[in-house]
Design an enzyme around this catalytic site. Sequence first.
Site, PDB file in Angstrom:
ATOM      1  N   HIS A 142     -15.896  -0.426   5.668  1.00 34.17           N
ATOM      2  CA  HIS A 142     -14.542  -0.026   6.083  1.00 34.17           C
ATOM      3  C   HIS A 142     -14.487   1.471   6.414  1.00 34.17           C
ATOM      4  O   HIS A 142     -13.746   1.899   7.301  1.00 34.17           O
ATOM      5  CB  HIS A 142     -13.617  -0.367   4.915  1.00 34.17           C
ATOM      6  CG  HIS A 142     -12.151  -0.196   5.141  1.00 34.17           C
ATOM      7  ND1 HIS A 142     -11.439  -0.869   6.108  1.00 34.17           N
ATOM      8  CD2 HIS A 142     -11.229   0.566   4.476  1.00 34.17           C
ATOM      9  CE1 HIS A 142     -10.159  -0.533   6.026  1.00 34.17           C
ATOM     10  NE2 HIS A 142     -10.006   0.340   5.046  1.00 34.17           N
ATOM     11  N   LYS A 183      -6.829  -5.337  -2.784  1.00 27.80           N
ATOM     12  CA  LYS A 183      -7.500  -5.849  -1.579  1.00 27.80           C
ATOM     13  C   LYS A 183      -8.444  -4.796  -1.002  1.00 27.80           C
ATOM     14  O   LYS A 183      -8.329  -3.609  -1.335  1.00 27.80           O
ATOM     15  CB  LYS A 183      -6.459  -6.237  -0.541  1.00 27.80           C
ATOM     16  CG  LYS A 183      -5.612  -5.050  -0.131  1.00 27.80           C
ATOM     17  CD  LYS A 183      -4.501  -5.460   0.772  1.00 27.80           C
ATOM     18  CE  LYS A 183      -3.775  -4.251   1.301  1.00 27.80           C
ATOM     19  NZ  LYS A 183      -4.625  -3.237   1.944  1.00 27.80           N
ATOM     20  N   ASP A 230      -4.564  -0.963  -1.550  1.00 25.08           N
ATOM     21  CA  ASP A 230      -5.828  -0.837  -0.868  1.00 25.08           C
ATOM     22  C   ASP A 230      -6.764  -0.267  -1.943  1.00 25.08           C
ATOM     23  O   ASP A 230      -6.442   0.760  -2.570  1.00 25.08           O
ATOM     24  CB  ASP A 230      -5.629   0.161   0.293  1.00 25.08           C
ATOM     25  CG  ASP A 230      -6.475  -0.151   1.507  1.00 25.08           C
ATOM     26  OD1 ASP A 230      -6.793  -1.323   1.748  1.00 25.08           O
ATOM     27  OD2 ASP A 230      -6.810   0.813   2.239  1.00 25.08           O
ATOM     28  N   HIS A 283     -10.642   6.626   1.948  1.00 27.11           N
ATOM     29  CA  HIS A 283      -9.274   6.598   1.407  1.00 27.11           C
ATOM     30  C   HIS A 283      -9.171   5.507   0.339  1.00 27.11           C
ATOM     31  O   HIS A 283      -9.956   4.563   0.327  1.00 27.11           O
ATOM     32  CB  HIS A 283      -8.260   6.306   2.533  1.00 27.11           C
ATOM     33  CG  HIS A 283      -8.472   4.956   3.140  1.00 27.11           C
ATOM     34  ND1 HIS A 283      -9.405   4.734   4.130  1.00 27.11           N
ATOM     35  CD2 HIS A 283      -7.908   3.741   2.872  1.00 27.11           C
ATOM     36  CE1 HIS A 283      -9.400   3.442   4.454  1.00 27.11           C
ATOM     37  NE2 HIS A 283      -8.511   2.815   3.707  1.00 27.11           N
ATOM     38  N   HIS A 321     -10.655   0.387  -2.438  1.00 23.30           N
ATOM     39  CA  HIS A 321     -12.004   0.357  -1.882  1.00 23.30           C
ATOM     40  C   HIS A 321     -13.059   0.916  -2.837  1.00 23.30           C
ATOM     41  O   HIS A 321     -12.792   1.874  -3.562  1.00 23.30           O
ATOM     42  CB  HIS A 321     -12.049   1.169  -0.581  1.00 23.30           C
ATOM     43  CG  HIS A 321     -11.129   0.656   0.493  1.00 23.30           C
ATOM     44  ND1 HIS A 321     -11.166  -0.650   0.937  1.00 23.30           N
ATOM     45  CD2 HIS A 321     -10.155   1.270   1.213  1.00 23.30           C
ATOM     46  CE1 HIS A 321     -10.261  -0.805   1.883  1.00 23.30           C
ATOM     47  NE2 HIS A 321      -9.614   0.329   2.066  1.00 23.30           N
ATOM     48  N   CYS A 361      -1.895  -2.778   7.690  1.00 26.38           N
ATOM     49  CA  CYS A 361      -1.732  -3.696   6.551  1.00 26.38           C
ATOM     50  C   CYS A 361      -0.386  -4.404   6.536  1.00 26.38           C
ATOM     51  O   CYS A 361      -0.311  -5.560   6.121  1.00 26.38           O
ATOM     52  CB  CYS A 361      -2.032  -2.964   5.255  1.00 26.38           C
ATOM     53  SG  CYS A 361      -3.802  -2.596   5.136  1.00 26.38           S
ATOM     54  N   ASP A 372       0.780  -1.245   0.000  1.00 26.91           N
ATOM     55  CA  ASP A 372       0.000   0.000   0.000  1.00 26.91           C
ATOM     56  C   ASP A 372       0.816   1.302   0.000  1.00 26.91           C
ATOM     57  O   ASP A 372       0.504   2.232   0.751  1.00 26.91           O
ATOM     58  CB  ASP A 372      -0.956   0.024   1.212  1.00 26.91           C
ATOM     59  CG  ASP A 372      -1.915  -1.153   1.243  1.00 26.91           C
ATOM     60  OD1 ASP A 372      -1.807  -2.031   0.365  1.00 26.91           O
ATOM     61  OD2 ASP A 372      -2.768  -1.204   2.154  1.00 26.91           O
TER      62      ASP A 372
HETATM   63  C1  VGL Z   1      -4.684   0.559   5.993  1.00 26.66           C
HETATM   64  C2  VGL Z   1      -6.180   1.430   7.510  1.00 26.66           C
HETATM   65  C3  VGL Z   1      -7.190   1.295   6.604  1.00 26.66           C
HETATM   66  C4  VGL Z   1      -3.265   0.174   5.686  1.00 26.66           C
HETATM   67  C5  VGL Z   1      -5.699   0.398   5.085  1.00 26.66           C
HETATM   68  O1  VGL Z   1      -2.898   0.128   4.491  1.00 26.66           O
HETATM   69  O2  VGL Z   1      -2.506  -0.075   6.635  1.00 26.66           O
HETATM   70  N1  VGL Z   1      -4.931   1.064   7.210  1.00 26.66           N
HETATM   71  N2  VGL Z   1      -6.946   0.770   5.401  1.00 26.66           N
HETATM   72 ZN    ZN Z   2      -8.303   0.753   3.743  1.00 27.96          ZN
END
Ligand code: VGL
Ligand code: ZN
Length: 181
Positions: free
Chosen positions: A54, A86, A46, A61, A48, A127, A8
């Site tokens: 979430h 993901k 990431d 984000h 979404h 993550c 990420d």
């Molecule tokens: C993440 C919070 C929400 C990460 C992803 O990449 O660590 N943290 N979504």
């Molecule tokens: Zn996320």
Amino acid sequence: MKALLIVDVQNDFCTGGALATKGGEEVVPVINKIAAEFDIVVASKDWHPEETMHFEKWPNHCIQNTKGAEFHKDLDTSNIHQIAYKGTGTKDDGYSAFEATNINLTKYLQQNKITEVYVSGLATDYCVLNTALDSVKHNFKTFVITDAIRAVNVKSDDSEKALEKMKSAGCKLISSEVILS
Ligand code: VGL
Ligand code: ZN
């Protein structure tokens, strides 16, 4: 065979992003320097949908196809063999790269004869943590690259706690210098 997982490294987790880690972009030159040392490089995103459960826990984000979900502009993507998306559903957090929905990451690594997995990226306390723990669960010898990760730190000691959890699970902490030496 050794794989590097780049977790990420996206705009929203870097300075100025919607869910910024402190100095997240500082991992980029470190990752660029070490990537050539690995047989396989997988980068997770990431990824979404606009509406997901979430976002009841987090500010919006890394929404699919937005600027915030793009890799940091300085990340050298020429090294990357596979992208793992993901958190793509409306109910899943997708904290681990092993929860990717476009590929079966475990099978992909096994097919490429990977025995050692090195984890880098963002964020240490979510993550990176979940990816490293899943890597151990899937029986890869797992390393976490300490100077190639940054934390969200909702609480100030979250990153420390995450490192402890990873160590207790059997992950080895390693610095990029050792990888390059
Ligand atoms: C993440 C919070 C929400 C990460 C992803 O990449 O660590 N943290 N979504
Ligand atoms: Zn996320």
